[in-house]
Design an enzyme around this catalytic site. Structure first.
Site, short mmCIF file in Angstrom:
data_model
loop_
_atom_site.label_atom_id
_atom_site.label_comp_id
_atom_site.label_asym_id
_atom_site.label_seq_id
_atom_site.Cartn_x
_atom_site.Cartn_y
_atom_site.Cartn_z
CB SER A 85 34.85 44.43 31.86
OG SER A 85 35.74 44.11 32.52
N1 SAH Z 1 39.72 41.60 32.12
C1 SAH Z 1 38.88 40.62 32.92
C2 SAH Z 1 38.05 41.23 33.76
C3 SAH Z 1 38.65 41.88 34.99
S1 SAH Z 1 37.76 41.77 36.65
C4 SAH Z 1 37.96 39.71 31.98
O1 SAH Z 1 38.35 40.08 30.75
O2 SAH Z 1 37.31 39.04 32.41
C5 SAH Z 1 39.40 42.18 37.57
C6 SAH Z 1 40.51 41.26 37.88
O3 SAH Z 1 41.50 41.85 38.37
C7 SAH Z 1 39.90 40.12 38.71
O4 SAH Z 1 39.99 38.89 38.18
C8 SAH Z 1 41.02 40.27 40.09
O5 SAH Z 1 41.43 39.20 40.56
C9 SAH Z 1 41.91 40.88 39.56
N2 SAH Z 1 42.99 41.81 40.29
C10 SAH Z 1 42.79 42.35 41.29
N3 SAH Z 1 43.90 42.89 41.91
C11 SAH Z 1 44.86 42.95 40.80
C12 SAH Z 1 46.12 42.64 40.93
N4 SAH Z 1 46.77 43.55 41.85
N5 SAH Z 1 46.99 42.30 40.02
C13 SAH Z 1 46.38 41.42 39.02
N6 SAH Z 1 45.22 41.20 39.03
C14 SAH Z 1 44.13 41.75 39.71
#
Ligand code: SAH
Length: 237
Positions: A85
């Protein structure tokens, strides 16, 4: 001979090498600029958030190909079509949760592990769930190598929360949802806060803060955002 042939070719090679990455000092000075310009400059004032983001080296959480842009205020690709993000959004979500030292926080969407590291550096006891196995493994390994013993990463669908580890003082969802997963509300303590982007999983969402007050939910909308979709039970993918 040396001056005529070898020296020019050495210079030639030097000029056309892949651009060298900033060194530690340059990264640090870029990080300070980011804190002043994009974080404090846009109104974030929580001391714990500012200290944590000053300390965590975002460039260690992104692939080498985009490392030069580590301290720009935008999301960056981290592989598997996912993104780390934007720093301002990390700061805003961390601040809005009004965290106190030692609270237990659940993050959904570990991604690179950067947000988890920021929460850990703020003194929180962090649990984080990632649905993509490769990312869960690499982020878990990275956080361990960086010495974050107060973070546990699990591979799984964050829709269901992490019941055995709950209840939580705060929950942060870092993927786009079209509704708030009921298990996450259930695993919030009384007085607990949950922050989540709610709207369309493929376009825009509203960053929403939910506080559990005497069993009721106090809901506040913060601002428009755009996150990668939450998959699994949320969207049936
Ligand atoms: N917080 C992260 C960025 C998030 S991007 C950082 O600091 O880098 C969103 C992430 O959520 C992705 O890696 C994606 O694979 C994950 N994601 C999507 N759906 C999800 C779910 N149902 N449970 C857990 N993770 C999920």
């Amino acid at each position: 001979m040396f001056l005529n042939y070898i020296l020019p070719s050495l210079l030639f090679i030097g000029v056309f090498q892949t651009p060298t990455l900033p060194n530690q000092d340059q990264f640090q000075s870029q990080r300070m600029t980011m804190i002043e310009r994009d974080i404090k400059g846009r109104g974030i004032s929580d001391k714990r958030v500012l200290a944590a983001m000053t300390k965590v080296q975002r460039h260690l959480f992104v692939p080498p190909s985009v490392r030069n842009a580590s301290y720009e205020d935008f999301p960056l690709p981290i592989g598997e079509g996912q993104t780390i993000s934007q720093p301002y959004i990390v700061a805003l979500m961390s601040e809005e949760l009004k965290l106190k030292e030692g609270e237990k926080v659940l993050e959904i969407g570990t991604g690179s592990g950067y947000q988890a590291a920021v929460l850990a550096e703020m003194g929180m006891d962090v649990r984080s769930i990632e649905i993509r196995k490769g990312l869960a493994e690499s982020a878990g390994k990275r956080l361990k190598e960086l010495g974050y013993n107060n973070v546990k990463v699990k591979y799984g669908d964050g829709y269901f929360g992490w019941e055995e580890e709950g209840p939580f003082d705060a929950v942060m969802v870092t993927a786009a949802a079209n509704h708030i997963p009921p298990p996450l509300i259930k695993q919030l303590k009384e007085g607990g806060r949950l922050i989540i982007p709610v709207g369309s999983t493929t376009y825009y969402q509203t960053l929403t803060l939910v506080t559990k007050v005497k069993g009721n939910l106090d809901v506040r909308q913060i601002m428009g955002v755009s996150f990668v979709p939450m998959i699994g039970k949320m969207t049936g993918e």
